[in-house]
Design a protein around this motif. Structure first.
Motif: not given
Length: 314
Positions: A3, A61, A140, A144
């Protein structure tokens, strides 16, 4: 799936091409007018989205955290539509200001005589608060990569420290771009990767990118990689753990470079570096990552806007 969360302002740019920069209290007819979405992080995401499409999978993503007008405002629809109908960018973490209909705006005057650009920004949207960021970051989750534009350093520093405390696996990159903006070096000291602009480096009286990175390696104490762009001289990067330095000029094999539009060149470089760091962490060394990002930015300055910049770049 990895992410990538980009945190920064989103603008609508109005671009005027003029024969030469106008003097004070003078009149001048523009030769062209264009309107497009801008902002450091949105520009980076637009290019990165193209690169991910070229790769042909959904390995990363991408998310945008930005303050936007109300969700039903025409300007908000314009911003989202600018990424294309098949956009993979997730806008659900954006912060919508229900009482506002106008976006942040940037007015850019490009001089045909010198190739320079002059920007005037206007932003009446309330800035993101730490509580709003915390809510988005919690959605989230861990593992990430967060990339920060480096605006409102006091709030951004709180955001980074929250990530370090709550999500220790998170990686953080920041931009140190705007000269005179206090607190940017405090952000650099907390980041894993730092991107310095030439204008900021020159404001600190550094003579070149290498000098900037050497000096800043003592400031960005936890960083593993420092990068500095330098216009036609390309970019330099310093891998801090092993003190490996790489500098590459802005060239493309077999091509003569003709500069058309430098707006967003730095954002494109960052897109290339983030792509290398996220998608080619193991099979590209530092020099390969820098070469890819520099050549990507060089492709961008030869065209207006970002359409197709990532096409065929792999």
């Amino acid at each position: 799936m990895k992410k990538l969360v980009c945190v920064g302002a989103c603008y609508l740019d109005t671009i005027l091409d003029v024969p030469h920069y106008p003097g004070e209290d003078s009149k001048l007819r523009a030769t062209n007018l264009g309107v497009r979405r801008g902002g450091n992080c949105p520009n980076t995401l637009e290019v990165l989205q193209q690169l991910l499409g070229e790769r042909g999978d959904h390995y990363v993503k991408p998310y945008l955290i930005s303050c936007l007008p109300s969700a039903d405002a025409p300007a908000t629809a314009t911003v989202m539509g600018s990424f294309g109908h098949e956009s993979v960018v997730d806008f659900t973490k954006c912060i919508y200001r229900a009482d506002h209909t106008e976006p942040a705006s940037s007015y850019i005057i490009r001089s045909e005589a010198t190739g320079s650009r002059t920007l005037v920004n206007y932003n009446n949207l309330p800035e993101m608060t730490i509580d709003e960021f915390v809510a988005a970051a919690n959605d989230v989750g861990d593992n990430a990569w967060f990339h920060f534009e480096g605006r409102i350093p006091e709030t951004t520093l709180q955001c980074i420290r929250y990530l370090r405390q709550s999500f220790p696996k998170t990686r953080v990159s920041v931009e140190v771009e705007k000269p005179g903006r206090s607190g940017l070096e405090d952000l650099a000291a907390e980041a894993d990767v730092v991107f310095y602009s030439r204008s900021w480096a020159e404001s600190k009286r550094y003579q070149n990118a290498q000098q900037c990175l050497s000096a800043q390696s003592g400031v960005a104490r936890r960083a593993s990689l420092l990068c500095c762009t330098w216009g036609s001289d390309g970019a330099s990067c310093l891998s801090v753990p092993n003190e490996e330095a790489v500098s590459l000029p802005a060239t493309l094999p077999g091509q003569t470079i003709s500069v058309v539009d430098t707006v967003g060149a730095g954002d494109t470089f960052i897109a290339g570096m983030l792509f290398g760091l996220l998608c080619h962490h193991e099979d590209w060394d530092t020099e390969k990552k820098v070469q890819f990002a520099v050549q990507l930015a060089t492709r961008k300055v030869q065209q207006d806007g970002f359409d197709g910049v990532g096409a065929g770049a792999m």
